[in-house]
Design a protein around this motif. Structure first.
Motif, PDB file in Angstrom:
ATOM      1  N   LEU A  35       0.846  -1.190   0.000  1.00 16.67           N
ATOM      2  CA  LEU A  35       0.000   0.000   0.000  1.00 16.67           C
ATOM      3  C   LEU A  35       0.882   1.241   0.000  1.00 16.67           C
ATOM      4  N   ILE A  61      -7.439   2.778   5.133  1.00 14.84           N
ATOM      5  CA  ILE A  61      -6.304   1.872   5.334  1.00 14.84           C
ATOM      6  C   ILE A  61      -6.593   0.946   6.516  1.00 14.84           C
ATOM      7  N   TYR A  64      -8.897  -1.696   5.450  1.00 13.40           N
ATOM      8  CA  TYR A  64      -8.191  -2.689   4.636  1.00 13.40           C
ATOM      9  C   TYR A  64      -7.456  -3.695   5.533  1.00 13.40           C
TER      10      TYR A  64
END
Length: 355
Positions: A35, A61, A64
């Motif tokens: 990422l 994030i 995720y």
């Protein structure tokens, strides 16, 4: 094992290329995700690998992380990642992987109160010492050294059809204070006055702000080097072995004027192509270029005259350590050797936390 790497800049620099090299070993052994917070062309180096994401929203994030339930979240020189890790409900093992020696390194001091990382990993003992002693993490968190790796299927000696009629002095780096590009241009001017049949290749600067580019071009003009300098602001990573091979076959060398280095990846890449190098005796370069390589390929960063003399000597004489340098790279930094060490280190960290 499921791993998420978070790095701020997807730029074709040392960290991104290291992740690409590492991925060659990790594929099929672990589930690796990458990422990036900002994309500056670096994602192209992953050649379509599907688990590469661009995201700058820390809440997303965190989501995720929760959705994928990563065993490890590895933050590489990216302070923003710790906010996302804190927001995530799933608690992964958190590794702070440190590759920078710039002022961003000292931002880690801000984390000493909460200690969001379970351990550090860094590519050199030099940087480990900084983390322990300059930043004060000794006794707070363990730091493990896992050197950078190089794909020797890509970086290797090869004959090139491109023939150059001048000896090339190559330089690679971002146009920033850390890489000390102004010094290199000044040295180019001195070498150009002393030696004939030289050309200077400067590779880097793709992300430099316009005012820096203007200063860069003004300095080349000041030293009357426009017909001697070739500037390549961007070269794809897969083309870099060809660059080193062209430099070698021209009778030239690759050099650096960096003020500090956490490892010195370009030195390893050049040696893998049996390209002569000359590097400053700063940072971890003294670890990478040890033994016979130390006196041959290192110069005193503060001594310009020694630097010029060593360039002159390397250009005059056949380099007798090219085979030795290549062997050292092959024995130390191959993807399989370092990849295995990296996985063993992660497992060791995991086992230590279970105790």
């Amino acid at each position: 094992m499921k791993i998420l790497y978070i790095y701020k800049y997807a730029i074709l620099g040392g960290v991104t290329t290291q992740l690409v090299n590492r991925l060659k070993y990790l594929k099929g052994k672990v589930d690796a995700h990458f990422l990036f917070i900002q994309d500056h062309g670096g994602t192209k180096a992953f050649n379509g690998y599907e688990k590469v994401l661009i995201e700058n929203n820390t809440t997303k994030i965190a989501q995720y992380i929760d959705e994928n339930k990563f065993d490890f979240v590895i933050s590489i020189d990216t302070m923003e990642s710790y906010e996302a890790i804190k927001k995530a409900k799933h608690k992964s093992i958190v590794i702070s992987e440190v590759h920078t020696t710039t002022r961003n390194l000292y931002n880690l001091k801000l984390l000493k109160k909460d200690l969001p990382m379970n351990a550090f990993i860094t590519p050199s003992s030099y940087l480990k010492d900084k983390i322990y002693n300059e930043l004060g993490f000794k006794g707070l968190r363990e730091c493990y050294v896992v050197e950078n790796c190089l794909d020797l299927d890509k970086f290797a000696l090869e004959k090139v059809s491109y023939k150059h009629d001048k000896r090339i002095i190559g330089w690679i780096g971002k146009l920033d204070e850390h890489k000390n590009w102004r010094k290199f241009i000044r040295i180019c001017s001195i070498l150009n006055d002393k030696l004939k049949n030289l050309e200077f290749w400067i590779i880097g600067g793709y992300t430099a702000p316009q005012y820096v580019i203007n200063e860069f071009l003004d300095l080349i003009n000041k030293y009357n080097l426009f017909d001697k300098v070739k500037w390549f602001s961007y070269i794809p990573y897969n083309k870099m072995p060809r660059i080193f091979n062209i430099i070698r076959e021209s009778g030239g060398l690759y050099t650096s004027t960096s003020r500090d280095e956490s490892f010195g990846m370009t030195a390893v890449e050049a040696m893998a192509c049996k390209c002569p190098i000359l590097m400053p005796n700063v940072g971890a370069l003294k670890e990478v270029l040890d033994g016979k390589l130390k006196d041959h390929y290192l110069y005193d960063e503060s001594d310009d005259q020694q630097y010029i003399n060593k360039i002159n000597d390397l250009l005059k004489n056949n380099d007798t350590l090219l085979d030795y340098g290549y062997k050292r790279v092959n024995e130390r930094y191959r993807v399989d050797i370092i990849g295995e060490k990296y996985i063993k280190t992660l497992k060791k960290i995991e086992n230590e936390l279970v105790k």
